[in-house]
Every structure is written in C-alpha cells, then in structure tokens.
Design a protein around this motif. Structure first.
Motif, PDB file in Angstrom:
ATOM      1  N   TYR A  72     -37.540  80.652  67.707  1.00 39.27           N
ATOM      2  CA  TYR A  72     -36.082  80.548  67.640  1.00 39.27           C
ATOM      3  C   TYR A  72     -35.478  80.948  68.986  1.00 39.27           C
ATOM      4  N   ALA A  73     -34.834  80.003  69.649  1.00 37.86           N
ATOM      5  CA  ALA A  73     -34.331  80.219  71.015  1.00 37.86           C
ATOM      6  C   ALA A  73     -33.372  81.394  71.116  1.00 37.86           C
ATOM      7  N   ASP A  74     -32.558  81.629  70.076  1.00 38.50           N
ATOM      8  CA  ASP A  74     -31.545  82.678  70.142  1.00 38.50           C
ATOM      9  C   ASP A  74     -32.074  84.061  69.759  1.00 38.50           C
ATOM     10  N   LEU A  75     -33.266  84.112  69.177  1.00 32.06           N
ATOM     11  CA  LEU A  75     -33.828  85.409  68.779  1.00 32.06           C
ATOM     12  C   LEU A  75     -34.620  86.016  69.927  1.00 32.06           C
ATOM     13  N   SER A  76     -34.498  87.319  70.083  1.00 29.31           N
ATOM     14  CA  SER A  76     -35.238  88.026  71.131  1.00 29.31           C
ATOM     15  C   SER A  76     -36.695  88.215  70.723  1.00 29.31           C
ATOM     16  N   ILE A  77     -37.487  88.709  71.653  1.00 33.04           N
ATOM     17  CA  ILE A  77     -38.893  89.022  71.351  1.00 33.04           C
ATOM     18  C   ILE A  77     -38.962  90.020  70.199  1.00 33.04           C
ATOM     19  N   ALA A  78     -38.142  91.074  70.280  1.00 31.45           N
ATOM     20  CA  ALA A  78     -38.144  92.099  69.233  1.00 31.45           C
ATOM     21  C   ALA A  78     -37.752  91.511  67.879  1.00 31.45           C
ATOM     22  N   GLU A  79     -36.753  90.646  67.878  1.00 27.91           N
ATOM     23  CA  GLU A  79     -36.301  90.042  66.620  1.00 27.91           C
ATOM     24  C   GLU A  79     -37.354  89.114  66.034  1.00 27.91           C
ATOM     25  N   HIS A  80     -38.103  88.417  66.887  1.00 24.62           N
ATOM     26  CA  HIS A  80     -39.199  87.582  66.387  1.00 24.62           C
ATOM     27  C   HIS A  80     -40.264  88.440  65.699  1.00 24.62           C
ATOM     28  N   LEU A  81     -40.634  89.531  66.345  1.00 22.58           N
ATOM     29  CA  LEU A  81     -41.659  90.401  65.762  1.00 22.58           C
ATOM     30  C   LEU A  81     -41.186  90.991  64.439  1.00 22.58           C
ATOM     31  N   ASP A  82     -39.917  91.395  64.376  1.00 23.83           N
ATOM     32  CA  ASP A  82     -39.362  91.931  63.124  1.00 23.83           C
ATOM     33  C   ASP A  82     -39.373  90.861  62.029  1.00 23.83           C
ATOM     34  N   PHE A  83     -39.034  89.638  62.423  1.00 23.55           N
ATOM     35  CA  PHE A  83     -38.999  88.544  61.453  1.00 23.55           C
ATOM     36  C   PHE A  83     -40.386  88.291  60.857  1.00 23.55           C
ATOM     37  N   PHE A  84     -41.414  88.233  61.723  1.00 22.68           N
ATOM     38  CA  PHE A  84     -42.762  87.964  61.225  1.00 22.68           C
ATOM     39  C   PHE A  84     -43.348  89.158  60.477  1.00 22.68           C
ATOM     40  N   ALA A 110     -35.919  84.137  73.217  1.00 23.82           N
ATOM     41  CA  ALA A 110     -37.056  83.238  73.448  1.00 23.82           C
ATOM     42  C   ALA A 110     -36.666  82.061  74.338  1.00 23.82           C
ATOM     43  N   GLY A 111     -35.424  81.608  74.193  1.00 24.21           N
ATOM     44  CA  GLY A 111     -34.960  80.467  74.973  1.00 24.21           C
ATOM     45  C   GLY A 111     -34.841  80.753  76.456  1.00 24.21           C
ATOM     46  N   LYS A 112     -34.899  82.023  76.840  1.00 28.31           N
ATOM     47  CA  LYS A 112     -34.785  82.395  78.251  1.00 28.31           C
ATOM     48  C   LYS A 112     -36.098  82.933  78.821  1.00 28.31           C
ATOM     49  N   LEU A 113     -37.193  82.752  78.075  1.00 25.46           N
ATOM     50  CA  LEU A 113     -38.508  83.189  78.549  1.00 25.46           C
ATOM     51  C   LEU A 113     -39.140  82.118  79.423  1.00 25.46           C
TER      52      LEU A 113
END
Length: 244
Positions: free
Chosen positions: A91-103, A135-138
C-alpha cells in the motif's frame, strides 16, 4: 527443533488453451539450500510458483509436500509457506511500520512474538531508521525488502520468491542476497525465480527452465563445468536464448 519441509514435483504439466507453460517437469526442493529456477521470460517460472501454491490447477502431474521425509497434506502447512510475488501489492500510503502492524494482525501474531520479530527484521534489512516512510516513497531495493519482511513476519519454513531482485539496483541486489543467505542458514526452504544469469551462481542448486522444459538441474559450478561454459548466460546463448 523445527521439522524440515520439502517439496517434490513430479511430471508437472500446465496448459493454457494452446500454450504449454510447463511440460512434464520434475523437481526436488530440499531445505537448507537456495533453489534457483533460472530461465528467460516465458520459461514457465511464475506458472510453476503459482501451481506449487495451489493458485493454479495443474493439467497433469503431482506436487508432494513432506515433513522430515514423510508425506503431508498441503493444507496442514499452508500457514508455514510465504510467497513474494513478482508484482507486489503493498500500500503506497502506508509506512513500513504500518505495513508490519497490518500483517501482524492479518497473521494473528502475538504482541511479544511480533515485537521480537519486527526488531530482528528491521535490523537485518537496515530499515530501522525508515519505519515512518510510506511504501510509495521507498527506493526499489527498500520496497523489495519491505515485501520480504511482510512475508517473513510469521516465520515461514518455506518461502517462494518470484523474481525478487527484478528492477533493483546492483547494491540493493547484493544486500537482498545477503538476507537470503541468512535465511538459508536457518534451514528455511527457499525457492526463487530469476532471469538474471549471474544470480544462478549464487544459488546452492539450480533448475534451468526453457519453454516449460527442464534443460539442466544441479550444482551451478558442476553444470557450468560439464557444459564447458564460463557463465549461465553463455549456456543459454548456445541454446538460442538470452536472459537478463
């Protein structure tokens, strides 16, 4: 001690209307080794991955899973298999931390286990300082590392990576391979596809695919010596194909 999982493919065939993507291929994928499915575009690499995962139904043949050498049903180990597709859908708008929390929530991981695994993955990927970045800015390499972290969060015993370094710069590719070597040392069964011929020599065991057929299988250096070829690029060029 963690049990060892292996995958055994027998005479696998997959036909799409008039196209035969896999034509009677057989493989043995054992833990503790980096297995590389090597071949140019259209060789059948992604189709093989998707059939192993049950995302596609084979036209013929079998895929058998084993734990410590004993047959086991795929459904019982499905949660122990991680898949990183060629085209990731982060998800481009979610940060690395938010991705990890989501999974973490998706996989139902306990808070204690999550915090320990999160810290470990951020450390080995060198992304600790970038957890707030979307993620979209990585960069391409960081994006791939995030995808790998999400796949590894639930500590799988089998991980399937479809062209994981495609489009990644040379330095990030090297760092990504360092991560894979760490996983192999943990006796995780790693199966990856690539069209980059130089990456074939980084694998412990290679399986060369061309037009859905296995043309060679074994230790990379042994295969090159037998073919009297200096590289896998040269080996494929002799057959009239050129990969990346």
């Amino acid at each position: 001690m963690t049990s060892a999982l292996s995958i055994h493919v027998r005479e696998l065939k997959k036909v799409f209307k008039t196209t035969t993507a896999l034509n009677g291929v057989s493989f043995d994928f054992e833990p503790g080794s980096m297995h590389g499915i090597i071949g140019p575009e259209g060789a059948g690499k992604t189709t093989l991955m998707r059939v192993i995962l049950g995302l596609l139904k084979p036209t013929a043949g079998q895929i058998n899973f084993k734990r410590d050498g004993q047959p086991i049903n795929f459904e019982t180990i499905r949660a122990q298999i991680a898949y990183m597709p060629q085209q990731q859908s982060l998800y481009a708008d979610l940060s690395i931390a938010e991705h990890l929390d989501f999974f973490k929530e998706l996989y139902g991981i306990s808070e204690d286990s999550y915090q320990e695994k999160r810290a470990e993955l951020l450390h080995i990927t060198r992304l600790t300082e970038f957890t707030d970045r979307p993620a979209g800015k990585l960069s391409g390499g960081m994006y791939k590392k995030l995808g790998l972290m999400c796949a590894l969060l639930r500590s799988p015993q089998i991980i399937l990576l479809d062209e994981p370094t495609n489009g990644v710069d040379p330095i990030s590719r090297r760092e990504f391979w360092d991560l894979l070597y760490r996983l192999a040392d943990q006796k995780i069964l790693i199966l990856l596809t690539t069209a980059y011929m130089d990456e074939a020599e980084r694998c412990g065991h290679v399986h060369l695919l061309e037009n859905g057929i296995v043309i060679a299988d074994g230790d990379p250096r042994h295969l090159l010596d037998n073919a009297k070829a200096k590289s896998f690029d040269e080996l494929f060029l002799r057959r009239g194909h050129h990969a990346k």
